[in-house]
Design a protein around this motif. Structure first.
Motif, PDB file in Angstrom:
ATOM      1  N   VAL A 151     122.235  89.506 118.195  1.00 44.89           N
ATOM      2  CA  VAL A 151     122.881  88.383 117.515  1.00 44.89           C
ATOM      3  C   VAL A 151     122.943  87.188 118.460  1.00 44.89           C
ATOM      4  O   VAL A 151     123.050  87.347 119.678  1.00 44.89           O
ATOM      5  CB  VAL A 151     124.305  88.730 117.029  1.00 44.89           C
ATOM      6  N   ASP A 152     122.853  85.982 117.865  1.00 42.65           N
ATOM      7  CA  ASP A 152     123.051  84.756 118.628  1.00 42.65           C
ATOM      8  C   ASP A 152     123.855  83.787 117.774  1.00 42.65           C
ATOM      9  O   ASP A 152     124.427  84.182 116.754  1.00 42.65           O
ATOM     10  CB  ASP A 152     121.710  84.165 119.083  1.00 42.65           C
ATOM     11  N   ASP A 153     123.893  82.518 118.167  1.00 36.98           N
ATOM     12  CA  ASP A 153     124.739  81.572 117.442  1.00 36.98           C
ATOM     13  C   ASP A 153     124.123  81.080 116.141  1.00 36.98           C
ATOM     14  O   ASP A 153     124.781  80.420 115.345  1.00 36.98           O
ATOM     15  CB  ASP A 153     125.111  80.387 118.329  1.00 36.98           C
ATOM     16  N   GLY A 154     122.847  81.375 115.913  1.00 37.65           N
ATOM     17  CA  GLY A 154     122.202  80.995 114.668  1.00 37.65           C
ATOM     18  C   GLY A 154     121.726  79.562 114.609  1.00 37.65           C
ATOM     19  O   GLY A 154     121.120  79.147 113.612  1.00 37.65           O
ATOM     20  N   ASP A 155     121.951  78.777 115.663  1.00 39.35           N
ATOM     21  CA  ASP A 155     121.581  77.358 115.653  1.00 39.35           C
ATOM     22  C   ASP A 155     120.648  76.956 116.788  1.00 39.35           C
ATOM     23  O   ASP A 155     119.834  76.048 116.644  1.00 39.35           O
ATOM     24  CB  ASP A 155     122.835  76.471 115.731  1.00 39.35           C
ATOM     25  N   SER A 156     120.780  77.599 117.921  1.00 35.28           N
ATOM     26  CA  SER A 156     120.033  77.185 119.106  1.00 35.28           C
ATOM     27  C   SER A 156     118.528  77.297 118.892  1.00 35.28           C
ATOM     28  O   SER A 156     118.049  78.170 118.157  1.00 35.28           O
ATOM     29  CB  SER A 156     120.444  78.030 120.317  1.00 35.28           C
ATOM     30  N   ILE A 157     117.801  76.425 119.548  1.00 36.30           N
ATOM     31  CA  ILE A 157     116.343  76.393 119.407  1.00 36.30           C
ATOM     32  C   ILE A 157     115.701  77.594 120.086  1.00 36.30           C
ATOM     33  O   ILE A 157     114.796  78.224 119.551  1.00 36.30           O
ATOM     34  CB  ILE A 157     115.772  75.083 119.995  1.00 36.30           C
ATOM     35  N   ALA A 158     116.146  77.926 121.281  1.00 38.00           N
ATOM     36  CA  ALA A 158     115.530  79.023 122.037  1.00 38.00           C
ATOM     37  C   ALA A 158     116.597  79.916 122.665  1.00 38.00           C
ATOM     38  O   ALA A 158     116.697  80.001 123.897  1.00 38.00           O
ATOM     39  CB  ALA A 158     114.596  78.459 123.098  1.00 38.00           C
ATOM     40  N   PRO A 159     117.406  80.604 121.841  1.00 43.06           N
ATOM     41  CA  PRO A 159     118.493  81.422 122.415  1.00 43.06           C
ATOM     42  C   PRO A 159     117.983  82.599 123.250  1.00 43.06           C
ATOM     43  O   PRO A 159     118.612  82.965 124.242  1.00 43.06           O
ATOM     44  CB  PRO A 159     119.250  81.896 121.175  1.00 43.06           C
TER      45      PRO A 159
END
Length: 234
Positions: A151-159
């Motif tokens: 899971v990540d923040d759902g917004d970042s370009i290259a998490p």
């Protein structure tokens, strides 16, 4: 229902290790002859989820072929097929369906993340960021299951490239009555653990007396939480 994070996790793993996200059943079962001939209208997402849609107008049934393993109904949570040690092949099922409902099956031995988007009336993926997540455990015939969640923040370009994601490995044992969560990669600013609000263990018929679970955090502190046995789902 929504298995978006299961998709995301599998895409993460495919990008690192290769393989296919969407594939026919015989990719996983090359030695099962029926996996070649009985699966014209089903497909796998990763190695844990099988989708069996209705493809023809007027048809109210789908016909998934279940290999000789435990298979569960992801929506109803009941066990659809049980492993038979005396057999090498599985069985083709007939399940009610339609254009407004798609049968989705979960393979025994796996753990996936799940969000009930239908119940929450979700219309935009943005809403899923604040929707609680459930962990579904589907044990195999040995009472074991495992899975990973990214899971990540759902917004970042290259998490992933920037390390801004969480990567969890989950291992379940029915005999030990234990689910272990290993943090493979941690980034505390994305998806707090508090959003994992529920845990469902499918196919368990002999835990009716258990009404409490103990949660141990990374500091070793024990937290008791209430549990509930659903005899309809077992």
């Amino acid at each position: 229902m929504c298995i978006r994070d299961s998709y995301y996790t599998k895409l993460f793993e495919v990008s690192l290790y290769g393989g296919s996200l969407v594939k026919p059943l015989f990719f996983e079962y090359p030695n099962d002859k029926k996996a070649y001939s009985k699966t014209d209208y089903t497909f796998l997402i990763g190695n844990a989820v099988m989708v069996a849609p209705v493809l023809f107008q007027g048809n109210l049934f789908s016909y998934p072929y279940c290999t000789n393993e435990h298979w569960y109904d992801l929506f109803g949570r009941n066990q659809l097929f049980t492993y038979n040690p005396a057999e090498t092949e599985g069985e083709q099922l007939t399940l009610p369906g339609g254009f407004e409902f798609v049968n989705v099956l979960l393979r025994g031995g796996h753990i996936i993340p799940f969000q009930d988007a239908l119940l929450a009336k979700v219309r935009r993926t943005e809403t899923l960021k604040i929707l609680p997540m459930e962990i579904i455990v589907a044990p195999d015939h040995n009472g074991l299951a495992n899975g990973t969640i990214v899971v990540d923040d759902g917004d970042s370009i290259a998490p992933i490239e920037n390390g801004e994601y969480r990567h969890l490995n989950l291992v379940f044992s029915k005999a030990a009555k234990k689910l272990t969560v290993e943090v493979l990669h941690d980034y505390s600013k994305v998806y707090p653990f508090e959003k994992f609000t529920s845990l469902s263990i499918l196919g368990i018929e002999d835990w009716a007396e258990i009404d409490t679970a103990c949660l141990a955090d990374r500091k070793g502190e024990i937290i008791k939480i209430n549990g509930r046995y659903d005899s309809r789902l077992k």
